[in-house]
Design a protein around this motif. Sequence first.
Motif, PDB file in Angstrom:
ATOM      1  N   PRO A 363       0.873  -1.302   0.021  1.00 26.42           N
ATOM      2  CA  PRO A 363      -0.058  -0.027   0.052  1.00 26.42           C
ATOM      3  C   PRO A 363       0.869   1.137  -0.126  1.00 26.42           C
ATOM      4  O   PRO A 363       2.063   1.376   0.408  1.00 26.42           O
ATOM      5  CB  PRO A 363      -0.768  -0.166   1.316  1.00 26.42           C
ATOM      6  CG  PRO A 363      -0.822  -1.703   1.661  1.00 26.42           C
ATOM      7  CD  PRO A 363       0.496  -1.864   1.158  1.00 26.42           C
ATOM      8  N   PHE A 364       0.349   2.397  -0.697  1.00 27.50           N
ATOM      9  CA  PHE A 364       1.071   3.613  -0.483  1.00 27.50           C
ATOM     10  C   PHE A 364      -0.070   4.833  -0.490  1.00 27.50           C
ATOM     11  O   PHE A 364       0.108   6.121  -0.909  1.00 27.50           O
ATOM     12  CB  PHE A 364       1.653   3.866  -1.826  1.00 27.50           C
ATOM     13  CG  PHE A 364       1.055   3.938  -3.183  1.00 27.50           C
ATOM     14  CD1 PHE A 364       0.987   5.155  -3.660  1.00 27.50           C
ATOM     15  CD2 PHE A 364       0.462   2.942  -3.778  1.00 27.50           C
ATOM     16  CE1 PHE A 364       0.458   5.337  -5.189  1.00 27.50           C
ATOM     17  CE2 PHE A 364      -0.146   2.907  -4.890  1.00 27.50           C
ATOM     18  CZ  PHE A 364      -0.212   4.411  -5.646  1.00 27.50           C
ATOM     19  N   GLY A 365      -1.263   4.422   0.057  1.00 23.16           N
ATOM     20  CA  GLY A 365      -2.237   5.522   0.104  1.00 23.16           C
ATOM     21  C   GLY A 365      -1.946   6.622   0.878  1.00 23.16           C
ATOM     22  O   GLY A 365      -2.628   7.543   0.869  1.00 23.16           O
ATOM     23  N   GLY A 417       6.336   6.656   8.228  1.00 19.50           N
ATOM     24  CA  GLY A 417       6.204   7.753   8.243  1.00 19.50           C
ATOM     25  C   GLY A 417       5.668   8.536   6.999  1.00 19.50           C
ATOM     26  O   GLY A 417       5.385   9.644   6.879  1.00 19.50           O
ATOM     27  N   ASP A 418       6.275   7.818   5.892  1.00 23.80           N
ATOM     28  CA  ASP A 418       5.753   8.416   4.533  1.00 23.80           C
ATOM     29  C   ASP A 418       4.691   7.898   3.827  1.00 23.80           C
ATOM     30  O   ASP A 418       4.447   8.019   2.662  1.00 23.80           O
ATOM     31  CB  ASP A 418       7.320   8.606   3.814  1.00 23.80           C
ATOM     32  CG  ASP A 418       7.736   7.167   3.163  1.00 23.80           C
ATOM     33  OD1 ASP A 418       7.013   6.153   3.586  1.00 23.80           O
ATOM     34  OD2 ASP A 418       8.848   6.847   2.828  1.00 23.80           O
ATOM     35  N   GLY A 419       4.078   7.058   4.507  1.00 26.18           N
ATOM     36  CA  GLY A 419       3.021   6.272   3.735  1.00 26.18           C
ATOM     37  C   GLY A 419       3.343   5.163   2.924  1.00 26.18           C
ATOM     38  O   GLY A 419       2.523   4.891   2.057  1.00 26.18           O
ATOM     39  N   LEU A 420       4.522   5.078   2.565  1.00 26.96           N
ATOM     40  CA  LEU A 420       5.247   3.963   1.497  1.00 26.96           C
ATOM     41  C   LEU A 420       5.954   3.053   2.003  1.00 26.96           C
ATOM     42  O   LEU A 420       6.020   1.773   1.840  1.00 26.96           O
ATOM     43  CB  LEU A 420       5.712   4.923   0.378  1.00 26.96           C
ATOM     44  CG  LEU A 420       6.620   4.044  -0.509  1.00 26.96           C
ATOM     45  CD1 LEU A 420       5.421   3.195  -1.434  1.00 26.96           C
ATOM     46  CD2 LEU A 420       7.164   4.903  -1.875  1.00 26.96           C
ATOM     47  N   HIS A 421       6.973   3.682   2.645  1.00 21.31           N
ATOM     48  CA  HIS A 421       8.054   2.472   3.175  1.00 21.31           C
ATOM     49  C   HIS A 421       7.711   2.228   4.696  1.00 21.31           C
ATOM     50  O   HIS A 421       7.066   2.886   5.442  1.00 21.31           O
ATOM     51  CB  HIS A 421       9.464   3.248   3.256  1.00 21.31           C
ATOM     52  CG  HIS A 421       9.686   3.644   2.004  1.00 21.31           C
ATOM     53  ND1 HIS A 421       9.845   4.949   1.495  1.00 21.31           N
ATOM     54  CD2 HIS A 421      10.336   2.977   0.869  1.00 21.31           C
ATOM     55  CE1 HIS A 421      10.434   5.172   0.469  1.00 21.31           C
ATOM     56  NE2 HIS A 421      10.513   3.973  -0.007  1.00 21.31           N
ATOM     57  N   PRO A 422       7.934   0.578   4.911  1.00 20.02           N
ATOM     58  CA  PRO A 422       7.541   0.051   6.466  1.00 20.02           C
ATOM     59  C   PRO A 422       8.496   0.504   7.466  1.00 20.02           C
ATOM     60  O   PRO A 422       9.617   1.070   6.959  1.00 20.02           O
ATOM     61  CB  PRO A 422       7.754  -1.332   6.146  1.00 20.02           C
ATOM     62  CG  PRO A 422       7.608  -1.448   4.564  1.00 20.02           C
ATOM     63  CD  PRO A 422       8.107  -0.300   3.939  1.00 20.02           C
ATOM     64  N   SER A 423       8.221   0.529   8.640  1.00 23.47           N
ATOM     65  CA  SER A 423       9.051   0.908   9.664  1.00 23.47           C
ATOM     66  C   SER A 423       9.610  -0.403   9.995  1.00 23.47           C
ATOM     67  O   SER A 423       9.676  -1.548   9.302  1.00 23.47           O
ATOM     68  CB  SER A 423       8.031   1.249  10.822  1.00 23.47           C
ATOM     69  OG  SER A 423       7.199   0.125  11.180  1.00 23.47           O
ATOM     70  N   ASP A 424      10.505  -0.437  11.141  1.00 23.66           N
ATOM     71  CA  ASP A 424      11.249  -1.449  11.587  1.00 23.66           C
ATOM     72  C   ASP A 424      10.155  -2.600  11.779  1.00 23.66           C
ATOM     73  O   ASP A 424      10.470  -3.788  11.696  1.00 23.66           O
ATOM     74  CB  ASP A 424      12.247  -1.158  12.740  1.00 23.66           C
ATOM     75  CG  ASP A 424      13.423  -0.515  12.536  1.00 23.66           C
ATOM     76  OD1 ASP A 424      13.970  -0.392  11.458  1.00 23.66           O
ATOM     77  OD2 ASP A 424      13.925   0.113  13.730  1.00 23.66           O
TER      78      ASP A 424
END
Length: 447
Positions: A363-365, A417-424
């Motif tokens: 997702p990248f919404g 935090g950018d809506g595209l890349h996963p966190s740890d």
Amino acid sequence: MNRQRGFALLAGLLAVVALVCVTIFAGVGALGGGGGRDEGSSDQAAASGSGAGGGGRTPVGSVAPASADAWVGTWAAAPAGIEPGVPRGHVGRSIRNVVHTSIGGTAARITLSNLFSREALLIGRASVAVAQHKEDAGAAAGTMRPVTFGKRTSVVVPPGGRVVSDPVRLQVAPDTDLLVTVYTPAPGGPVTYHPRALRTSYTALGDRTGDVSGTAYIERAPVWRYLTAVDVLNRQARGSVVVIGDSITDGIGSSYEADRRWTDTLADRVRGSGLGVLNAGISGNRLLRQSLADGKGPSGVSRFGRDVLERAGTEAVFVELGINDIIRRPHERDADRITAGLKNLTRQAHARGLRVVGSTLTPFGGNPRHTDELEAVRDRVNDAIRSGEVFDRTVDFDRLLRDPYAPDRLRPEYDSGDGLHPSDAGYRAMGRFVKLGDLVGKEPAQL
């Protein structure tokens, strides 16, 4: 005037040596790189299903699989472009790359790439060592080893090519850091590099390849230069899982210096099964179009042969690509073209008898580039992937990561935090989500 004559003489000597080395290394593991170009249109490549690796050029040589001589990849990085600001290379400097192993062995060898340069690259000396700790460029006591190439301490990497070193006797542990250092005494053209290492590497003035101490390495950069692979000798290993992907595989959004990409979690899980994990992700990489100018690499279709199929001991292939074709300009709005490109990768792997595991597009919404139109393209690609007609096995990263209350967005705890890349946490969930049984075994060759 004398200096100009000296440089002219040196340039002539390098050209002669390069021609000799092309002949020598064709028989001992040098691999043709294709000069850093995608030849022909991406549409033609996706439709034809032709082999990749340097825009369709035939490699000069190939790395032997683990079944032949027990060499298996423990670390890799895909060459992504030309390092800005150093058009003649890091002349008179030692470059110490810090890399993290996935599987161990009793010896090591390295691959150096000059893919994006039209000039020969002189490596005056090289070394490999186990890192003492993460905080600096120092080596653990008793582990520093010189590296040779055809039993010589120096080597010329041909324009657009790469070379594989001789074996180095070194006990390499899994899940540890190695220092791979090269000294470049002369101008060698643009530097082939990987820009988003998420690890600090170092440079020092002069030939400091044999330095155990890291004191001289005062210049730091979060990139890998010239180095594209480290293989280990391990006769008990099954081989390596090679993951081709974009920034989500490259680990953008994960903690710096922490090795928390999803592939790192996967490597921890499969190590007991005798598998290494090689990360061939490039941030910003697209499946169907090249992005060399901004360091985002050749297209996935064109680099698949070089960055995936030719790695040492490839056991299985994992594909995580396609989202940048949708969200980056020019936008790819035809889902069928993306699925055709993904099927192309599967055909190439099947020709080597390799199974292909592939993921849905995540997702990248929550990202500023999201639109309803682009979301519809992602949905159509994911429907095709879930149908089972694209890959041999499917890992549904979309369903794993998406917010159940807003399916076009990442779960809040999985969003960097950018809506595209996963966190740890998101990357850790991805690495744990892959079924290990999907990674083992061969598929019938389709020749």
